[in-house]
Design an enzyme around this catalytic site. Structure first.
Site, PDB file in Angstrom:
ATOM      1  N   SER A 143       0.733  -1.088   0.046  1.00 45.82           N
ATOM      2  CA  SER A 143      -0.025   0.056   0.076  1.00 45.82           C
ATOM      3  C   SER A 143       0.961   1.150  -0.058  1.00 45.82           C
ATOM      4  CB  SER A 143      -0.760  -0.072   1.350  1.00 45.82           C
ATOM      5  OG  SER A 143      -1.556   1.353   1.496  1.00 45.82           O
ATOM      6  N   TYR A 157      -1.307  -0.506  10.183  1.00 48.79           N
ATOM      7  CA  TYR A 157      -1.054  -1.021   9.038  1.00 48.79           C
ATOM      8  C   TYR A 157      -0.108  -0.508   8.091  1.00 48.79           C
ATOM      9  CZ  TYR A 157      -3.360  -1.445   4.293  1.00 48.79           C
ATOM     10  OH  TYR A 157      -3.681  -1.661   3.025  1.00 48.79           O
TER      11      TYR A 157
HETATM   12  N1  NAD Z   1      -8.674  -0.976  -0.111  1.00 48.38           N
HETATM   13  C1  NAD Z   1      -7.646  -0.142  -0.276  1.00 48.38           C
HETATM   14  O1  NAD Z   1      -7.660   1.095  -0.255  1.00 48.38           O
HETATM   15  C2  NAD Z   1      -6.333  -0.519  -0.213  1.00 48.38           C
HETATM   16  C3  NAD Z   1      -5.191   0.094  -0.539  1.00 48.38           C
HETATM   17  C4  NAD Z   1      -3.953  -0.247  -0.845  1.00 48.38           C
HETATM   18  C5  NAD Z   1      -3.850  -1.626  -0.309  1.00 48.38           C
HETATM   19  N2  NAD Z   1      -4.716  -2.323  -0.077  1.00 48.38           N
HETATM   20  C6  NAD Z   1      -4.440  -3.880  -0.033  1.00 48.38           C
HETATM   21  O2  NAD Z   1      -5.241  -4.587  -0.944  1.00 48.38           O
HETATM   22  C7  NAD Z   1      -5.311  -5.992  -0.538  1.00 48.38           C
HETATM   23  C8  NAD Z   1      -6.649  -6.590  -0.720  1.00 48.38           C
HETATM   24  O3  NAD Z   1      -7.625  -5.657   0.266  1.00 48.38           O
HETATM   25  P1  NAD Z   1      -9.037  -5.073  -0.474  1.00 48.38           P
HETATM   26  O4  NAD Z   1      -8.909  -3.682  -0.374  1.00 48.38           O
HETATM   27  O5  NAD Z   1      -9.330  -5.767  -1.648  1.00 48.38           O
HETATM   28  O6  NAD Z   1      -9.762  -5.733   0.907  1.00 48.38           O
HETATM   29  P2  NAD Z   1     -10.859  -6.879   0.969  1.00 48.38           P
HETATM   30  O7  NAD Z   1     -11.240  -7.123   2.686  1.00 48.38           O
HETATM   31  O8  NAD Z   1     -12.044  -6.715   0.021  1.00 48.38           O
HETATM   32  O9  NAD Z   1     -10.052  -8.166   0.481  1.00 48.38           O
HETATM   33  C9  NAD Z   1      -9.083  -8.845   1.290  1.00 48.38           C
HETATM   34  C10 NAD Z   1      -9.379 -10.626   1.243  1.00 48.38           C
HETATM   35  O10 NAD Z   1      -8.471 -10.962   1.859  1.00 48.38           O
HETATM   36  C11 NAD Z   1      -9.100 -12.003   2.825  1.00 48.38           C
HETATM   37  N3  NAD Z   1      -8.514 -12.312   3.917  1.00 48.38           N
HETATM   38  C12 NAD Z   1      -8.406 -11.410   5.110  1.00 48.38           C
HETATM   39  N4  NAD Z   1      -7.615 -12.220   5.988  1.00 48.38           N
HETATM   40  C13 NAD Z   1      -7.240 -13.329   5.484  1.00 48.38           C
HETATM   41  C14 NAD Z   1      -6.608 -14.416   5.934  1.00 48.38           C
HETATM   42  N5  NAD Z   1      -5.886 -14.436   7.132  1.00 48.38           N
HETATM   43  N6  NAD Z   1      -6.002 -15.672   4.881  1.00 48.38           N
HETATM   44  C15 NAD Z   1      -6.557 -15.404   3.644  1.00 48.38           C
HETATM   45  N7  NAD Z   1      -7.371 -14.571   3.076  1.00 48.38           N
HETATM   46  C16 NAD Z   1      -7.760 -13.494   4.165  1.00 48.38           C
HETATM   47  C17 NAD Z   1     -10.585 -11.523   2.908  1.00 48.38           C
HETATM   48  O11 NAD Z   1     -11.765 -12.435   3.172  1.00 48.38           O
HETATM   49  C18 NAD Z   1     -10.968 -10.856   1.551  1.00 48.38           C
HETATM   50  O12 NAD Z   1     -11.497 -11.659   0.666  1.00 48.38           O
HETATM   51  C19 NAD Z   1      -4.968  -5.906   1.119  1.00 48.38           C
HETATM   52  O13 NAD Z   1      -3.559  -6.512   1.130  1.00 48.38           O
HETATM   53  C20 NAD Z   1      -4.852  -4.360   1.460  1.00 48.38           C
HETATM   54  O14 NAD Z   1      -4.158  -4.089   2.350  1.00 48.38           O
HETATM   55  C21 NAD Z   1      -6.015  -2.089  -0.017  1.00 48.38           C
END
Ligand code: NAD
Length: 289
Positions: A143, A157
């Site tokens: 991120s 985070y």
């Molecule tokens: N949404 C944002 O603004 C953003 C920005 C930058 C980075 N990210 C990163 O993107 C990635 C995806 O996040 P997202 O925003 O799509 O959120 P999300 O919650 O929609 O997706 C995350 C997925 O990971 C799964 N998950 C959670 N814990 C887990 C575990 N212990 N084992 C296996 N799966 C697990 C959840 O069930 C979910 O399907 C993450 O690494 C997050 O930190 C998100």
């Protein structure tokens, strides 16, 4: 890489950004194994994406080394290979707030998934991918928050994502040094506002890592507040199409980029300002400056 017939594993692929990656991989002809801890979301995602290609789900908790090992055994026994590994599963620390008001269980939960989960995924799959002697790619979702500069109210985070970016950078260098056919890349999701399940990540928080002192979300940490902060900082705040985001990541892989995801060029002024401040011994600006 020609994705046709290749096998991709996407952790956290049942929703949000990971699901967009799965969609893009299927569109390009890859066979995809979706690994996610949330069983109902996993079966829904596989059902909904099945019309786009060959996809199946394996319930996996990336925070549990045995679960990741079982995933790898499943993939190599059933598919015989893994060409593309997306270590994407991630959580928040449960709402953020003042760093000294976060609890050690916030650190334990966030790091168990974001740091140890990514490390475990890479440590389990990468030796097998190298042993195969065929080209491959690993991509870890980091991120800008932490990977580039911290959002101060998201200290836990941000720290976890700084660790991801640093680890994968080291992996990528070492892979180049040994002349491996496998490359490593960091993915910074961006291009606007990401309306994903991250805002309700606590749904997957293990009971034993709950807060000892429960409290409502800290000021500034809800989705509408984050949107307002992006707008105030002059950053893109339109909702991003997550299938487009996944497609962009694959295009950036095609281009041989190390940093994947839209909008990385906008980090340059901030990183220059951070470098200047650090060189002068000053506190560097945050992601929201
Ligand atoms: N949404 C944002 O603004 C953003 C920005 C930058 C980075 N990210 C990163 O993107 C990635 C995806 O996040 P997202 O925003 O799509 O959120 P999300 O919650 O929609 O997706 C995350 C997925 O990971 C799964 N998950 C959670 N814990 C887990 C575990 N212990 N084992 C296996 N799966 C697990 C959840 O069930 C979910 O399907 C993450 O690494 C997050 O930190 C998100």
């Amino acid at each position: 890489m020609d994705y046709e017939g290749k096998v991709a594993v996407v952790t956290g692929g049942a929703g949000g950004i990971g699901r967009g990656l799965v969609h893009a991989l299927l569109t390009r002809g890859a066979r995809v194994v979706v690994a996610d801890v949330e069983a109902p979301a996993l079966s829904d995602a596989v059902d909904q994406l099945a019309s786009r290609g060959t996809v199946r789900g394996v319930r996996t908790d990336v925070a549990d080394p045995g679960s990741v090992e079982a995933l790898a055994e499943n993939v190599y026994t059933t598919e015989g290979r893994c060409d593309l590994l997306f270590a994407n599963a991630g959580v928040t620390s449960g709402g953020g707030g003042l760093p000294w008001e976060q609890e050690i269980n916030d650190w334990r939960w966030c790091f168990s998934v974001n740091v140890f989960g990514v490390a475990q995924t890479v440590l389990t799959f990468l030796p097998r991918m190298l042993a195969a002697g065929t080209p491959g790619e690993i991509v870890a979702t980091s991120s800008g928050d932490g990977g580039v500069a911290p959002v101060p109210y998201a200290s836990v985070y941000a720290s976890s994502k700084a660790a991801v970016s640093c680890f994968i950078e080291a992996v990528a260098h070492q892979l180049r040094t040994v002349g491996a056919l496998v490359g490593a890349h960091v993915f910074y999701p961006g291009g606007g506002l990401l309306d994903t399940g991250l805002w309700t990540a606590g749904r997957n928080r293990p009971a034993e890592l709950e807060r000892v002192r429960p409290r409502p979300p800290a000021p500034g940490t809800t989705f509408p507040e984050f949107k307002a902060q992006l707008e105030a900082a002059g950053l893109p705040a339109d909702i991003v199409d997550l299938d487009w985001l996944g497609t962009t990541v694959l295009e950036h892989l095609d281009e041989g980029r190390y940093i994947l995801g839209p909008g990385s060029e906008r980090f340059a002024p901030l990183l220059h300002a951070r470098a200047d401040a650090i060189a002068k011994g000053e506190l560097p600006p945050t992601l929201l400056h």
